[in-house]
Design a protein around this motif. Structure first.
Motif, PDB file in Angstrom:
ATOM      1  N   LYS A  39       0.835  -1.210   0.000  1.00 21.18           N
ATOM      2  CA  LYS A  39       0.000   0.000   0.000  1.00 21.18           C
ATOM      3  C   LYS A  39       0.867   1.256   0.000  1.00 21.18           C
ATOM      4  O   LYS A  39       0.587   2.212  -0.712  1.00 21.18           O
ATOM      5  N   TYR A  40       1.932   1.256   0.803  1.00 14.88           N
ATOM      6  CA  TYR A  40       2.813   2.419   0.841  1.00 14.88           C
ATOM      7  C   TYR A  40       3.539   2.605  -0.489  1.00 14.88           C
ATOM      8  O   TYR A  40       3.713   3.724  -0.959  1.00 14.88           O
ATOM      9  N   HIS A  41       3.949   1.517  -1.101  1.00 19.37           N
ATOM     10  CA  HIS A  41       4.621   1.601  -2.403  1.00 19.37           C
ATOM     11  C   HIS A  41       3.683   2.191  -3.449  1.00 19.37           C
ATOM     12  O   HIS A  41       4.080   3.042  -4.255  1.00 19.37           O
ATOM     13  N   GLN A  42       2.443   1.758  -3.430  1.00 19.88           N
ATOM     14  CA  GLN A  42       1.461   2.269  -4.381  1.00 19.88           C
ATOM     15  C   GLN A  42       1.222   3.765  -4.143  1.00 19.88           C
ATOM     16  O   GLN A  42       1.163   4.547  -5.103  1.00 19.88           O
ATOM     17  N   GLU A  43       1.113   4.173  -2.890  1.00 16.96           N
ATOM     18  CA  GLU A  43       0.880   5.577  -2.575  1.00 16.96           C
ATOM     19  C   GLU A  43       2.082   6.437  -2.966  1.00 16.96           C
ATOM     20  O   GLU A  43       1.918   7.531  -3.509  1.00 16.96           O
ATOM     21  N   ILE A  44       3.294   5.943  -2.736  1.00 12.57           N
ATOM     22  CA  ILE A  44       4.501   6.683  -3.107  1.00 12.57           C
ATOM     23  C   ILE A  44       4.570   6.863  -4.617  1.00 12.57           C
ATOM     24  O   ILE A  44       4.896   7.945  -5.117  1.00 12.57           O
ATOM     25  N   THR A  45       4.263   5.808  -5.370  1.00 11.75           N
ATOM     26  CA  THR A  45       4.271   5.895  -6.828  1.00 11.75           C
ATOM     27  C   THR A  45       3.267   6.938  -7.309  1.00 11.75           C
ATOM     28  O   THR A  45       3.571   7.759  -8.177  1.00 11.75           O
ATOM     29  N   TYR A  46       2.075   6.910  -6.732  1.00  9.95           N
ATOM     30  CA  TYR A  46       1.041   7.870  -7.106  1.00  9.95           C
ATOM     31  C   TYR A  46       1.497   9.302  -6.789  1.00  9.95           C
ATOM     32  O   TYR A  46       1.376  10.208  -7.625  1.00  9.95           O
ATOM     33  N   VAL A  50       2.151  12.587  -9.256  1.00  8.72           N
ATOM     34  CA  VAL A  50       1.486  13.876  -9.063  1.00  8.72           C
ATOM     35  C   VAL A  50       2.510  15.008  -9.018  1.00  8.72           C
ATOM     36  O   VAL A  50       2.325  16.058  -9.638  1.00  8.72           O
ATOM     37  N   ILE A  51       3.608  14.783  -8.307  1.00  7.00           N
ATOM     38  CA  ILE A  51       4.652  15.817  -8.206  1.00  7.00           C
ATOM     39  C   ILE A  51       5.251  16.112  -9.576  1.00  7.00           C
ATOM     40  O   ILE A  51       5.438  17.279  -9.944  1.00  7.00           O
ATOM     41  N   GLU A  52       5.550  15.063 -10.348  1.00  3.98           N
ATOM     42  CA  GLU A  52       6.109  15.275 -11.679  1.00  3.98           C
ATOM     43  C   GLU A  52       5.139  16.034 -12.575  1.00  3.98           C
ATOM     44  O   GLU A  52       5.548  16.937 -13.322  1.00  3.98           O
ATOM     45  N   ASP A  53       3.856  15.696 -12.503  1.00  2.40           N
ATOM     46  CA  ASP A  53       2.855  16.388 -13.318  1.00  2.40           C
ATOM     47  C   ASP A  53       2.766  17.862 -12.929  1.00  2.40           C
ATOM     48  O   ASP A  53       2.694  18.744 -13.801  1.00  2.40           O
ATOM     49  N   LYS A  54       2.771  18.132 -11.646  1.00  7.05           N
ATOM     50  CA  LYS A  54       2.676  19.518 -11.184  1.00  7.05           C
ATOM     51  C   LYS A  54       3.900  20.325 -11.605  1.00  7.05           C
ATOM     52  O   LYS A  54       3.770  21.489 -11.991  1.00  7.05           O
ATOM     53  N   ASP A  82      -8.675  -3.003 -16.078  1.00  7.42           N
ATOM     54  CA  ASP A  82      -9.039  -3.700 -14.849  1.00  7.42           C
ATOM     55  C   ASP A  82      -7.871  -4.413 -14.195  1.00  7.42           C
ATOM     56  O   ASP A  82      -8.063  -5.247 -13.336  1.00  7.42           O
ATOM     57  N   GLY A  83      -6.662  -4.086 -14.576  1.00 10.74           N
ATOM     58  CA  GLY A  83      -5.487  -4.785 -14.072  1.00 10.74           C
ATOM     59  C   GLY A  83      -4.978  -4.215 -12.755  1.00 10.74           C
ATOM     60  O   GLY A  83      -5.685  -3.545 -12.008  1.00 10.74           O
ATOM     61  N   ASP A  84      -3.715  -4.468 -12.499  1.00 13.49           N
ATOM     62  CA  ASP A  84      -3.025  -4.064 -11.283  1.00 13.49           C
ATOM     63  C   ASP A  84      -2.950  -2.542 -11.198  1.00 13.49           C
ATOM     64  O   ASP A  84      -2.715  -1.865 -12.190  1.00 13.49           O
ATOM     65  N   ASP A  85      -3.148  -1.991  -9.999  1.00 16.82           N
ATOM     66  CA  ASP A  85      -3.138  -0.543  -9.820  1.00 16.82           C
ATOM     67  C   ASP A  85      -1.762   0.066 -10.073  1.00 16.82           C
ATOM     68  O   ASP A  85      -1.656   1.171 -10.580  1.00 16.82           O
ATOM     69  N   ILE A  86      -0.718  -0.646  -9.698  1.00 13.16           N
ATOM     70  CA  ILE A  86       0.632  -0.115  -9.917  1.00 13.16           C
ATOM     71  C   ILE A  86       0.927  -0.036 -11.409  1.00 13.16           C
ATOM     72  O   ILE A  86       1.481   0.955 -11.893  1.00 13.16           O
ATOM     73  N   ASP A  87       0.526  -1.065 -12.169  1.00 19.59           N
ATOM     74  CA  ASP A  87       0.701  -1.018 -13.621  1.00 19.59           C
ATOM     75  C   ASP A  87      -0.121   0.121 -14.220  1.00 19.59           C
ATOM     76  O   ASP A  87       0.321   0.795 -15.144  1.00 19.59           O
ATOM     77  N   LYS A  88      -1.306   0.329 -13.673  1.00 14.65           N
ATOM     78  CA  LYS A  88      -2.171   1.395 -14.160  1.00 14.65           C
ATOM     79  C   LYS A  88      -1.511   2.766 -13.940  1.00 14.65           C
ATOM     80  O   LYS A  88      -1.530   3.621 -14.825  1.00 14.65           O
TER      81      LYS A  88
END
Length: 153
Positions: A39-46, A50-54, A82-88
Protein backbone atom coordinates in the motif's frame (compact mmCIF):
# COMPACT_ATOMS: atom_id res chain seq x y z
CA UNK A 1 10.45 -46.71 31.74
CA UNK A 2 6.80 -45.92 31.12
CA UNK A 3 7.15 -42.61 33.00
CA UNK A 4 10.19 -41.69 30.88
CA UNK A 5 8.21 -42.26 27.66
CA UNK A 6 5.38 -40.05 28.94
CA UNK A 7 7.84 -37.26 29.77
CA UNK A 8 9.43 -37.56 26.30
CA UNK A 9 5.97 -37.43 24.65
CA UNK A 10 5.05 -34.42 26.78
CA UNK A 11 8.29 -32.57 25.88
CA UNK A 12 7.85 -33.44 22.20
CA UNK A 13 4.23 -32.24 22.29
CA UNK A 14 5.26 -28.99 24.02
CA UNK A 15 8.14 -28.39 21.60
CA UNK A 16 5.87 -29.05 18.59
CA UNK A 17 3.31 -26.54 19.91
CA UNK A 18 5.96 -23.88 20.43
CA UNK A 19 7.41 -24.38 16.93
CA UNK A 20 3.98 -24.30 15.25
CA UNK A 21 3.00 -21.19 17.25
CA UNK A 22 6.23 -19.47 16.25
CA UNK A 23 5.72 -20.30 12.55
CA UNK A 24 2.09 -19.09 12.57
CA UNK A 25 3.11 -15.88 14.34
CA UNK A 26 5.93 -15.13 11.93
CA UNK A 27 3.71 -15.84 8.91
CA UNK A 28 0.90 -13.58 10.15
CA UNK A 29 3.28 -10.70 10.90
CA UNK A 30 4.97 -11.14 7.50
CA UNK A 31 1.62 -11.03 5.69
CA UNK A 32 0.55 -7.91 7.57
CA UNK A 33 3.82 -6.08 6.95
CA UNK A 34 3.95 -7.03 3.25
CA UNK A 35 0.38 -5.78 2.75
CA UNK A 36 1.26 -2.43 4.30
CA UNK A 37 4.46 -2.16 2.27
CA UNK A 38 2.45 -2.75 -0.94
CA UNK A 39 0.00 0.00 0.00
CA UNK A 40 2.81 2.42 0.84
CA UNK A 41 4.62 1.60 -2.40
CA UNK A 42 1.46 2.27 -4.38
CA UNK A 43 0.88 5.58 -2.58
CA UNK A 44 4.50 6.68 -3.11
CA UNK A 45 4.27 5.90 -6.83
CA UNK A 46 1.04 7.87 -7.11
CA UNK A 47 2.46 10.86 -5.22
CA UNK A 48 5.65 10.87 -7.32
CA UNK A 49 3.50 10.98 -10.47
CA UNK A 50 1.49 13.88 -9.06
CA UNK A 51 4.65 15.82 -8.21
CA UNK A 52 6.11 15.27 -11.68
CA UNK A 53 2.85 16.39 -13.32
CA UNK A 54 2.68 19.52 -11.18
CA UNK A 55 6.30 20.41 -11.96
CA UNK A 56 5.75 20.04 -15.71
CA UNK A 57 2.53 22.08 -15.58
CA UNK A 58 4.18 24.81 -13.55
CA UNK A 59 7.12 25.05 -15.95
CA UNK A 60 4.90 25.24 -19.04
CA UNK A 61 2.50 27.74 -17.46
CA UNK A 62 5.32 30.00 -16.36
CA UNK A 63 6.52 30.15 -19.96
CA UNK A 64 3.17 31.49 -21.19
CA UNK A 65 2.05 33.50 -18.17
CA UNK A 66 1.90 36.79 -20.10
CA UNK A 67 -0.32 35.36 -22.86
CA UNK A 68 -4.04 35.77 -22.30
CA UNK A 69 -4.92 33.10 -24.81
CA UNK A 70 -6.93 29.92 -24.38
CA UNK A 71 -4.12 27.52 -23.49
CA UNK A 72 -3.88 23.91 -22.34
CA UNK A 73 -3.38 23.91 -18.58
CA UNK A 74 -3.76 20.26 -17.67
CA UNK A 75 -3.89 16.77 -19.11
CA UNK A 76 -6.23 14.19 -17.63
CA UNK A 77 -5.86 10.52 -18.53
CA UNK A 78 -8.75 8.15 -17.81
CA UNK A 79 -7.76 4.52 -18.29
CA UNK A 80 -10.25 1.77 -19.02
CA UNK A 81 -8.25 -1.06 -17.47
CA UNK A 82 -9.04 -3.70 -14.85
CA UNK A 83 -5.49 -4.79 -14.07
CA UNK A 84 -3.02 -4.06 -11.28
CA UNK A 85 -3.14 -0.54 -9.82
CA UNK A 86 0.63 -0.12 -9.92
CA UNK A 87 0.70 -1.02 -13.62
CA UNK A 88 -2.17 1.40 -14.16
CA UNK A 89 -0.23 4.21 -12.49
CA UNK A 90 2.87 3.45 -14.55
CA UNK A 91 0.85 3.42 -17.78
CA UNK A 92 -0.78 6.70 -16.82
CA UNK A 93 2.63 8.25 -16.16
CA UNK A 94 4.09 7.14 -19.50
CA UNK A 95 1.03 8.29 -21.42
CA UNK A 96 1.14 11.72 -19.73
CA UNK A 97 4.80 12.03 -20.68
CA UNK A 98 3.78 11.63 -24.33
CA UNK A 99 1.28 14.49 -24.02
CA UNK A 100 3.28 16.93 -21.86
CA UNK A 101 4.31 18.80 -25.00
CA UNK A 102 0.72 20.11 -25.24
CA UNK A 103 0.92 21.99 -21.93
CA UNK A 104 1.09 25.73 -22.48
CA UNK A 105 0.06 25.58 -26.14
CA UNK A 106 -2.88 27.48 -27.51
CA UNK A 107 -5.91 25.24 -27.99
CA UNK A 108 -6.67 26.67 -31.46
CA UNK A 109 -3.30 25.59 -32.81
CA UNK A 110 -3.51 21.94 -31.70
CA UNK A 111 -4.46 19.38 -34.35
CA UNK A 112 -6.78 16.79 -32.79
CA UNK A 113 -5.91 14.13 -35.36
CA UNK A 114 -2.23 14.32 -34.44
CA UNK A 115 -3.08 14.28 -30.74
CA UNK A 116 -5.14 11.14 -31.12
CA UNK A 117 -2.51 9.37 -33.23
CA UNK A 118 0.19 9.83 -30.57
CA UNK A 119 -1.19 6.96 -28.49
CA UNK A 120 -3.96 5.32 -30.52
CA UNK A 121 -3.26 1.71 -31.57
CA UNK A 122 0.14 1.71 -29.88
CA UNK A 123 1.78 -1.15 -28.00
CA UNK A 124 3.50 -0.17 -24.78
CA UNK A 125 5.87 -2.44 -22.89
CA UNK A 126 6.20 -2.02 -19.11
CA UNK A 127 7.90 -4.50 -16.79
CA UNK A 128 8.05 -7.16 -19.52
CA UNK A 129 4.28 -6.91 -20.08
CA UNK A 130 2.83 -5.59 -23.32
CA UNK A 131 -0.28 -3.44 -23.48
CA UNK A 132 -2.27 -2.37 -26.51
CA UNK A 133 -3.61 1.16 -26.19
CA UNK A 134 -6.60 2.47 -28.07
CA UNK A 135 -8.03 5.96 -27.74
CA UNK A 136 -11.77 5.89 -27.13
CA UNK A 137 -12.52 9.58 -26.61
CA UNK A 138 -10.67 12.92 -26.66
CA UNK A 139 -11.80 16.28 -25.32
CA UNK A 140 -9.61 19.25 -26.20
CA UNK A 141 -10.05 22.34 -24.03
CA UNK A 142 -8.07 23.96 -21.22
CA UNK A 143 -7.97 20.45 -19.79
CA UNK A 144 -7.19 17.76 -22.36
CA UNK A 145 -9.11 14.63 -21.39
CA UNK A 146 -8.25 11.28 -22.92
CA UNK A 147 -10.14 8.04 -22.42
CA UNK A 148 -7.81 5.18 -23.27
CA UNK A 149 -8.72 1.52 -23.37
CA UNK A 150 -5.90 -0.82 -22.38
CA UNK A 151 -5.72 -4.50 -23.30
CA UNK A 152 -2.90 -6.69 -22.04
CA UNK A 153 -1.33 -8.74 -24.80
Amino acid sequence: MDVLRQKIKYMLFLLTGVVIGYIVGVLSITILVSYRIDKYHQEITYLNNVIEDKDVKLKKLEEVINDRKFIVKDIEIILVYDGDDIDKLKLQKYIKEKYNMLLGKEVKTIDTDLVSEIIDKRIMKIDEKEYKLSLEKLILSEIVKLWIKIDQI
